[in-house]
Write an enzyme that holds these catalytic residues in place. Sequence first.
Site, PDB file in Angstrom:
ATOM      1  CE  LYS A  53      38.231   3.635  84.371  1.00 53.84           C
ATOM      2  NZ  LYS A  53      37.983   4.499  83.223  1.00 53.84           N
ATOM      3  CD  GLN A  97      36.302   7.755  82.749  1.00 57.06           C
ATOM      4  OE1 GLN A  97      37.224   7.195  83.319  1.00 57.06           O
ATOM      5  NE2 GLN A  97      35.358   7.079  82.111  1.00 57.06           N
ATOM      6  CG  ASP A 120      41.629   3.976  78.441  1.00 53.43           C
ATOM      7  OD1 ASP A 120      41.337   2.964  79.106  1.00 53.43           O
ATOM      8  OD2 ASP A 120      41.123   5.093  78.648  1.00 53.43           O
TER       9      ASP A 120
END
Length: 287
Positions: A53, A97, A120
């Site tokens: 990422k 994460q 997200d």
Amino acid sequence: MAEIIDGKAIAMARREIAAKRAAEFAARYGRPPGLAVVLVGDDPASAVYVKNKKRACADAGIASLEILLDASTTQEELVSHIERLNEEDGVDGILVQLPLPAHLDSRDVLLAIDPAKDVDGFHPYNLGGLLAGEPSIVPCTPAGIMRLLEEYGVSPSGKDAVVLGRSTIVGKPMALLLMMGNATVTICHSKTRDLPAKAASADILVAAVGRPEFVRGSWIKPGAVVIDVGINRTPDGLKGDVHFQEALERASLITPVPGGVGPMTVAMLLENTVEAAYRRIGRSPGL
Ligand code: NDP
């Protein structure tokens, strides 16, 4: 024989668009869009995802900020990091994460993220928007799948779609997006009876179960579009949730693993970050 969907190529094209929009944002507003990635502990798979990422951000001209926290970090400490990032002006997106170490409550952590920075799309505010048919930030994996379908000219309208898996990050938002696209959607899970028959009714079959080669060729309706979300590490390498060789014989279109859905997830994260940056200043990308 099915045509293989080239997720890598479509993801690259989307990443170029995100990069153009990020450059335009930086030129107009004096700073690049920014993404903060929070990693707690030392899970090796998570470390790889975070590294990818970060690299993707750098390629797209998005400033990335990595917050690496010890596995012993407390809930309070983690939430206070997030609260600080919520206030930081140069941070447009915050990604925690997952999975978090077992002593941390991921639900409370996600709730601490400012929904405007929740790139997200896992915050209940954003998931609620999707449920209400007014999506703002859509979870990256299902958003990427919708983009793949569009690029390959597959309209869900009027089709029977079956989603295997009902997780909050893939299965549920996937089902909602397909329904918004006017598909008739069936959601299956571990308590579903006669899964092969349900799967065989699908014009569009999305497998997000987390079991290697779980979906057999005989479950696939001839001519179906098969989207394999699974990423399963096995002694024989990375495997999807679909038995690829068998499915190739039945499907009309199929995503490979790797190189299908995975690259799209990262591309959509970049798009979500750039869009969050524009939205936070009350604008939308010009492209
Ligand atoms: P979860 O473990 O959160 O959910 C799995 C779902 O599959 C659950 O709803 C579960 O049912 C269902 N399931 C499990 N076993 C069976 C079974 N035998 N029969 C029917 N249904 C079953 O996984 P995720 O949704 O997070 O991920 C799914 C897969 O996708 C994983 O391989 C993951 O690595 C991959 N993934 C890939 C991404 C990408 O970018 N390509 C992004 C995110 C995930 P129940 O709810 O009843 O327990």
